[in-house]
Scaffold this active site. Structure first.
Site, PDB file in Angstrom:
ATOM      1  N   GLY A  44       0.815  -1.216   0.000  1.00 33.74           N
ATOM      2  CA  GLY A  44       0.000   0.000   0.000  1.00 33.74           C
ATOM      3  C   GLY A  44       0.848   1.265   0.000  1.00 33.74           C
ATOM      4  O   GLY A  44       0.536   2.237  -0.698  1.00 33.74           O
ATOM      5  N   CYS A  45       1.931   1.247   0.768  1.00 32.58           N
ATOM      6  CA  CYS A  45       2.797   2.428   0.859  1.00 32.58           C
ATOM      7  C   CYS A  45       3.517   2.668  -0.465  1.00 32.58           C
ATOM      8  O   CYS A  45       3.747   3.812  -0.864  1.00 32.58           O
ATOM      9  CB  CYS A  45       3.790   2.267   2.007  1.00 32.58           C
ATOM     10  N   THR A  46       3.848   1.589  -1.153  1.00 28.97           N
ATOM     11  CA  THR A  46       4.495   1.721  -2.460  1.00 28.97           C
ATOM     12  C   THR A  46       3.516   2.311  -3.475  1.00 28.97           C
ATOM     13  O   THR A  46       3.871   3.228  -4.228  1.00 28.97           O
ATOM     14  CB  THR A  46       5.030   0.357  -2.940  1.00 28.97           C
ATOM     15  N   ALA A  49       3.189   6.049  -2.670  1.00 26.00           N
ATOM     16  CA  ALA A  49       4.391   6.795  -3.056  1.00 26.00           C
ATOM     17  C   ALA A  49       4.480   6.937  -4.576  1.00 26.00           C
ATOM     18  O   ALA A  49       4.801   8.014  -5.091  1.00 26.00           O
ATOM     19  CB  ALA A  49       5.643   6.111  -2.508  1.00 26.00           C
TER      20      ALA A  49
END
EC number: 1.11.1.24
Length: 145
Positions: A44-46, A49
């Protein structure tokens, strides 16, 4: 509970991906987007970003700095930045001071919350429900940029 619209954005001084010192007060008079995320190089963070990476030119063309904030250290941020060619700084909140000041402490990690800080230094918008793959465009649409 995250900070509210109208609250003064807490100032901070922290190191970024490249070891540079970043102070929020250095951006007085500008709209700033700060997105908090749990951990570098997780699915999710990728997506989140990369959403900012893919739309970064739209932010810079409007003079809006973007900062990603997590409790990961500079070395982790460097690996994440290099792996995904992230053009904006990631802030290394290793002691959790910013995470706590912005009320997004998830108990050892930052909750996924984004703040738009107005040119007056106050919170202009808060995003707590985030679609990671479209988040950057969702913010641009919400702020009319």
């Amino acid at each position: 509970m995250p900070l509210n619209v109208g609250d003064t954005a807490p100032d901070f001084t922290v190191k970024d991906t490249n070891g540079n010192t970043v102070k929020l007060s250095d951006y007085a008079g500008q709209t700033v987007v700060m997105y908090f995320y749990p951990k570098d190089d997780t699915p999710g963070c990728t997506k989140e970003a990369c959403s900012f990476r893919d739309n970064y030119e739209q932010y810079t063309s409007k003079g809006i700095p973007v900062f990603g904030v997590s409790m990961d250290d500079e070395a982790s941020h460097q690996r994440f930045t290099e792996k995904f060619s992230l053009p904006f700084p990631l802030l290394a909140d290793t002691d959790g001071a910013i995470t706590k000041a912005y009320d997004v402490d998830g108990g050892g990690y930052s909750k996924r919350v984004t703040y738009v800080i107005g040119s007056d230094g106050k919170i202009a918008q808060v995003f707590t429900t985030i679609q990671t793959d479209t988040h950057a465009t969702d913010i641009l649409q919400a702020i009319g940029a």
